[in-house]
Design a protein around this motif. Structure first.
Motif, PDB file in Angstrom:
ATOM      1  N   HIS A 219       0.873  -1.182   0.000  1.00  0.00           N
ATOM      2  CA  HIS A 219       0.000   0.000   0.000  1.00  0.00           C
ATOM      3  C   HIS A 219       0.909   1.231   0.000  1.00  0.00           C
ATOM      4  CE1 HIS A 219      -3.780   2.050   1.925  1.00  0.00           C
ATOM      5  NE2 HIS A 219      -3.078   2.920   1.215  1.00  0.00           N
ATOM      6  N   THR A 220       0.916   1.965  -1.124  1.00  0.00           N
ATOM      7  CA  THR A 220       1.816   3.107  -1.279  1.00  0.00           C
ATOM      8  C   THR A 220       1.021   4.404  -1.359  1.00  0.00           C
ATOM      9  OG1 THR A 220       3.372   1.721  -2.514  1.00  0.00           O
ATOM     10  CG2 THR A 220       3.692   4.107  -2.642  1.00  0.00           C
ATOM     11  N   THR A 221       1.332   5.337  -0.469  1.00  0.00           N
ATOM     12  CA  THR A 221       0.707   6.662  -0.459  1.00  0.00           C
ATOM     13  C   THR A 221       1.776   7.688  -0.788  1.00  0.00           C
ATOM     14  OG1 THR A 221      -0.808   5.926   1.293  1.00  0.00           O
ATOM     15  CG2 THR A 221      -0.608   8.297   0.936  1.00  0.00           C
ATOM     16  N   LYS A 222       1.516   8.499  -1.832  1.00  0.00           N
ATOM     17  CA  LYS A 222       2.527   9.472  -2.262  1.00  0.00           C
ATOM     18  C   LYS A 222       1.932  10.880  -2.321  1.00  0.00           C
ATOM     19  CE  LYS A 222       5.603   8.473  -5.387  1.00  0.00           C
ATOM     20  NZ  LYS A 222       6.285   8.184  -6.690  1.00  0.00           N
ATOM     21  N   TYR A 223       2.510  11.782  -1.532  1.00  0.00           N
ATOM     22  CA  TYR A 223       2.167  13.198  -1.574  1.00  0.00           C
ATOM     23  C   TYR A 223       3.258  13.934  -2.353  1.00  0.00           C
ATOM     24  CZ  TYR A 223      -1.223  12.527   2.226  1.00  0.00           C
ATOM     25  OH  TYR A 223      -2.293  12.119   2.990  1.00  0.00           O
ATOM     26  N   GLN A 224       2.843  14.838  -3.239  1.00  0.00           N
ATOM     27  CA  GLN A 224       3.797  15.663  -3.974  1.00  0.00           C
ATOM     28  C   GLN A 224       3.364  17.128  -3.870  1.00  0.00           C
ATOM     29  OE1 GLN A 224       3.535  13.310  -7.711  1.00  0.00           O
ATOM     30  NE2 GLN A 224       5.765  13.116  -7.532  1.00  0.00           N
ATOM     31  N   TYR A 225       4.359  18.023  -3.778  1.00  0.00           N
ATOM     32  CA  TYR A 225       4.095  19.446  -3.581  1.00  0.00           C
ATOM     33  C   TYR A 225       4.862  20.248  -4.635  1.00  0.00           C
ATOM     34  CZ  TYR A 225       3.138  17.276   0.937  1.00  0.00           C
ATOM     35  OH  TYR A 225       2.697  16.441   1.935  1.00  0.00           O
ATOM     36  N   ASN A 226       4.251  21.319  -5.140  1.00  0.00           N
ATOM     37  CA  ASN A 226       4.944  22.100  -6.163  1.00  0.00           C
ATOM     38  C   ASN A 226       5.999  23.034  -5.568  1.00  0.00           C
ATOM     39  OD1 ASN A 226       3.011  23.834  -5.029  1.00  0.00           O
ATOM     40  ND2 ASN A 226       2.813  25.039  -6.903  1.00  0.00           N
ATOM     41  N   TRP A 227       5.927  23.296  -4.244  1.00  0.00           N
ATOM     42  CA  TRP A 227       6.961  24.041  -3.530  1.00  0.00           C
ATOM     43  C   TRP A 227       7.337  23.250  -2.280  1.00  0.00           C
ATOM     44  CZ3 TRP A 227       8.360  27.468  -6.836  1.00  0.00           C
ATOM     45  CH2 TRP A 227       7.427  28.166  -7.602  1.00  0.00           C
ATOM     46  N   PRO A 228       8.573  23.400  -1.825  1.00  0.00           N
ATOM     47  CA  PRO A 228       8.969  22.662  -0.613  1.00  0.00           C
ATOM     48  C   PRO A 228       8.097  23.035   0.594  1.00  0.00           C
ATOM     49  CG  PRO A 228      10.898  23.540  -1.734  1.00  0.00           C
ATOM     50  CD  PRO A 228       9.700  24.162  -2.402  1.00  0.00           C
ATOM     51  N   ILE A 229       7.701  22.031   1.350  1.00  0.00           N
ATOM     52  CA  ILE A 229       6.977  22.245   2.603  1.00  0.00           C
ATOM     53  C   ILE A 229       7.831  21.663   3.738  1.00  0.00           C
ATOM     54  CG2 ILE A 229       4.733  22.233   1.484  1.00  0.00           C
ATOM     55  CD1 ILE A 229       5.580  19.245   3.583  1.00  0.00           C
ATOM     56  N   LYS A 230       7.462  21.957   4.975  1.00  0.00           N
ATOM     57  CA  LYS A 230       8.258  21.447   6.102  1.00  0.00           C
ATOM     58  C   LYS A 230       7.331  21.110   7.267  1.00  0.00           C
ATOM     59  CE  LYS A 230       9.219  26.059   7.950  1.00  0.00           C
ATOM     60  NZ  LYS A 230      10.266  27.006   8.388  1.00  0.00           N
ATOM     61  N   GLU A 231       7.910  20.503   8.286  1.00  0.00           N
ATOM     62  CA  GLU A 231       7.187  20.132   9.511  1.00  0.00           C
ATOM     63  C   GLU A 231       5.899  19.370   9.197  1.00  0.00           C
ATOM     64  OE1 GLU A 231       6.908  23.126  12.565  1.00  0.00           O
ATOM     65  OE2 GLU A 231       8.690  24.160  11.809  1.00  0.00           O
ATOM     66  N   SER A 232       6.051  18.352   8.405  1.00  0.00           N
ATOM     67  CA  SER A 232       4.920  17.477   8.095  1.00  0.00           C
ATOM     68  C   SER A 232       4.688  16.530   9.267  1.00  0.00           C
ATOM     69  CB  SER A 232       5.232  16.679   6.815  1.00  0.00           C
ATOM     70  OG  SER A 232       4.248  15.711   6.575  1.00  0.00           O
ATOM     71  N   ILE A 233       3.475  16.557   9.819  1.00  0.00           N
ATOM     72  CA  ILE A 233       3.106  15.722  10.976  1.00  0.00           C
ATOM     73  C   ILE A 233       2.033  14.742  10.519  1.00  0.00           C
ATOM     74  CG2 ILE A 233       2.167  15.735  13.326  1.00  0.00           C
ATOM     75  CD1 ILE A 233       3.189  18.625  13.540  1.00  0.00           C
ATOM     76  N   ASN A 234       2.256  13.449  10.722  1.00  0.00           N
ATOM     77  CA  ASN A 234       1.391  12.445  10.125  1.00  0.00           C
ATOM     78  C   ASN A 234       0.960  11.362  11.112  1.00  0.00           C
ATOM     79  OD1 ASN A 234       1.742  13.103   7.015  1.00  0.00           O
ATOM     80  ND2 ASN A 234       3.740  13.282   7.986  1.00  0.00           N
TER      81      ASN A 234
ATOM     82  N   PRO B 112      12.588  20.515   4.962  1.00  0.00           N
ATOM     83  CA  PRO B 112      11.850  20.867   3.744  1.00  0.00           C
ATOM     84  C   PRO B 112      11.868  19.719   2.735  1.00  0.00           C
ATOM     85  CG  PRO B 112      13.283  22.674   4.406  1.00  0.00           C
ATOM     86  CD  PRO B 112      13.638  21.496   5.276  1.00  0.00           C
ATOM     87  N   HIS B 113      10.739  19.453   2.110  1.00  0.00           N
ATOM     88  CA  HIS B 113      10.659  18.387   1.107  1.00  0.00           C
ATOM     89  C   HIS B 113       9.510  18.652   0.140  1.00  0.00           C
ATOM     90  CE1 HIS B 113       8.177  17.158   4.586  1.00  0.00           C
ATOM     91  NE2 HIS B 113       7.362  16.599   3.702  1.00  0.00           N
ATOM     92  N   LYS B 114       9.621  18.089  -1.058  1.00  0.00           N
ATOM     93  CA  LYS B 114       8.593  18.244  -2.099  1.00  0.00           C
ATOM     94  C   LYS B 114       7.840  16.945  -2.344  1.00  0.00           C
ATOM     95  CE  LYS B 114       9.268  20.795  -5.690  1.00  0.00           C
ATOM     96  NZ  LYS B 114       9.835  21.344  -6.950  1.00  0.00           N
ATOM     97  N   GLU B 115       8.232  15.900  -1.632  1.00  0.00           N
ATOM     98  CA  GLU B 115       7.559  14.611  -1.816  1.00  0.00           C
ATOM     99  C   GLU B 115       7.626  13.801  -0.524  1.00  0.00           C
ATOM    100  OE1 GLU B 115       8.785  10.708  -4.287  1.00  0.00           O
ATOM    101  OE2 GLU B 115       8.097  12.357  -5.581  1.00  0.00           O
ATOM    102  N   LEU B 116       6.534  13.089  -0.244  1.00  0.00           N
ATOM    103  CA  LEU B 116       6.497  12.200   0.919  1.00  0.00           C
ATOM    104  C   LEU B 116       5.824  10.902   0.484  1.00  0.00           C
ATOM    105  CD1 LEU B 116       6.818  11.583   3.965  1.00  0.00           C
ATOM    106  CD2 LEU B 116       4.554  12.600   4.295  1.00  0.00           C
ATOM    107  N   THR B 117       6.556   9.804   0.617  1.00  0.00           N
ATOM    108  CA  THR B 117       6.021   8.497   0.247  1.00  0.00           C
ATOM    109  C   THR B 117       5.977   7.597   1.472  1.00  0.00           C
ATOM    110  OG1 THR B 117       6.902   8.666  -1.998  1.00  0.00           O
ATOM    111  CG2 THR B 117       6.304   6.468  -1.228  1.00  0.00           C
ATOM    112  N   ILE B 118       4.819   6.970   1.684  1.00  0.00           N
ATOM    113  CA  ILE B 118       4.621   6.038   2.793  1.00  0.00           C
ATOM    114  C   ILE B 118       4.233   4.700   2.188  1.00  0.00           C
ATOM    115  CG2 ILE B 118       3.336   5.563   4.913  1.00  0.00           C
ATOM    116  CD1 ILE B 118       2.630   8.629   4.881  1.00  0.00           C
ATOM    117  N   GLU B 119       5.037   3.696   2.418  1.00  0.00           N
ATOM    118  CA  GLU B 119       4.791   2.385   1.820  1.00  0.00           C
ATOM    119  C   GLU B 119       4.684   1.318   2.918  1.00  0.00           C
ATOM    120  OE1 GLU B 119       6.603   1.104  -2.055  1.00  0.00           O
ATOM    121  OE2 GLU B 119       7.670  -0.286  -0.719  1.00  0.00           O
ATOM    122  N   ALA B 120       3.541   0.657   2.973  1.00  0.00           N
ATOM    123  CA  ALA B 120       3.322  -0.418   3.945  1.00  0.00           C
ATOM    124  C   ALA B 120       3.290  -1.741   3.188  1.00  0.00           C
ATOM    125  CB  ALA B 120       2.013  -0.201   4.686  1.00  0.00           C
ATOM    126  N   ARG B 121       4.176  -2.656   3.559  1.00  0.00           N
ATOM    127  CA  ARG B 121       4.258  -3.969   2.913  1.00  0.00           C
ATOM    128  C   ARG B 121       3.811  -5.045   3.903  1.00  0.00           C
ATOM    129  NH1 ARG B 121      10.221  -3.706  -0.113  1.00  0.00           N
ATOM    130  NH2 ARG B 121       9.756  -1.884  -1.443  1.00  0.00           N
TER     131      ARG B 121
END
Length: 321
Positions: A8-23, A69-78
């Motif tokens: 199960h792969t969840t991918k967030y992408q952002y057009n500008w860098p974001i930071k302090e992502s809390i999940n 700061p990041h422009k992409e966050l991928t969470i993969e559960a196997r």
């Protein structure tokens, strides 16, 4: 008995860098009598530390932060999960709604799961129940009748609803997907007085032709004092089977959301979810969904447009030099 290899792969992408992502994530398959988790692995961008605890409903919950700061966050559960539903159809149950009174009275948990949502068109729910003539029937028979009613009278249609679609809207359009039918079934059963909970998971295709298979799925569990929690799938008008893999349970979808979070920054974001299922015989199934996210505010839209215009002007200026 069936064994599934699920990614199960969840991918967030952002057009500008974001930071302090809390999940917060609920991607850990339940390990119980009819479902064995053989292997589980969690892979997240930049490998943050994940704190794991249990919530009110007994689900395993993971919390993590991505501060840089990041422009992409991928969470993969196997997961590798073995499912063995010894009772595909519940035993004949003579328990009636009035027989549940003592259990409900002595359990805040069951009380919460017997309380229907407050909706505008509760009158329509009452009319459906009256039409089905459920008085004096055992709870399993009531659940089965309501399950069948939704299957026969509501059309499975992708793309016209989202996680914010209300029960009132489903009653009006009579179309939707598994989440919508699950919410409607919960409203019917709780109105009758049967403790019922939302279940999030997967329905794994096995040459069965089920609706909604191969992706994240939702169904209902009802409480029986003699048989425990019993699963019904209104999308397919069946009791849960070896093809159903349970992730989490709760009063509604918001208690079971696989991934939710927030971040600091101003950016347009996109979200895609991919569910890949492998079988013991080598077959493989994969489905990718681009998720429609809630609309941003007008103020945010104005700010984003302004930033993008500045960037365009800057690029044009650099090209002219």
């Amino acid at each position: 008995m069936a064994t599934f290899n699920i990614v199960h792969t969840t991918k967030y992408q952002y057009n500008w860098p974001i930071k302090e992502s809390i999940n917060e994530i609920r991607l850990f398959p339940h390990d119980f009598e009819n479902q064995e988790v053989i292997q589980f692995e969690l892979l997240i961008t930049n490998n943050p530390h994940v704190d794991i605890s249990k919530d009110y409903y007994g689900n395993r919950v993971g919390n993590f932060n991505s501060l840089e700061p990041h422009k992409e966050l991928t969470i993969e559960a196997r997961s590798i999960v073995r499912v063995n539903h010894s009772r595909k159809i519940p035993e004949i149950d003579t328990i009636k709604v009035q027989d549940l009174a003592n259990d409900i009275e002595n359990s805040i948990y069951l009380q919460r799961l017997t309380t229907p949502e407050t909706i505008d068109n509760q009158k329509e729910i009452n009319l459906i129940l009256k039409k089905l003539k459920l008085a004096e029937k055992p709870i399993t028979a009531i659940a089965q009748e309501c399950n069948k009613y939704i299957y026969k009278n509501y059309t499975y249609t992708k793309g016209i609803t989202n996680i914010e679609t209300t029960i009132d809207e489903i009653l009006e359009i009579k179309k939707g997907v598994c989440q919508d039918f699950t919410n409607l079934l919960l409203q019917l059963l709780r109105t009758v007085g049967i403790p019922s909970r939302y279940v999030s998971g997967y329905i794994c295709p096995n040459e069965s032709g089920f609706r909604g298979e191969g992706a994240t799925h939702a169904w209902v569990e009802i409480y029986s004092p003699t048989q425990g929690w019993l699963g019904l799938d209104p999308t397919n008008n069946i009791w849960t089977m070896d093809s159903h893999v349970k992730l989490s349970v709760g009063k509604n979808f918001h208690d079971c959301t696989p991934v939710k979070g927030t971040f600091k920054g101003l950016a347009r974001q996109t979200l895609s979810v991919c569910v890949s299922i492998g079988y013991e015989d080598g077959r493989h199934f994969e489905e990718v969904n681009d998720v429609q996210l809630p609309e941003i505010s007008i103020e945010q839209q104005v700010q984003l447009d302004y930033i993008e215009q500045l960037q365009i002007k800057q690029r044009l200026h650099q090209q002219q030099q």
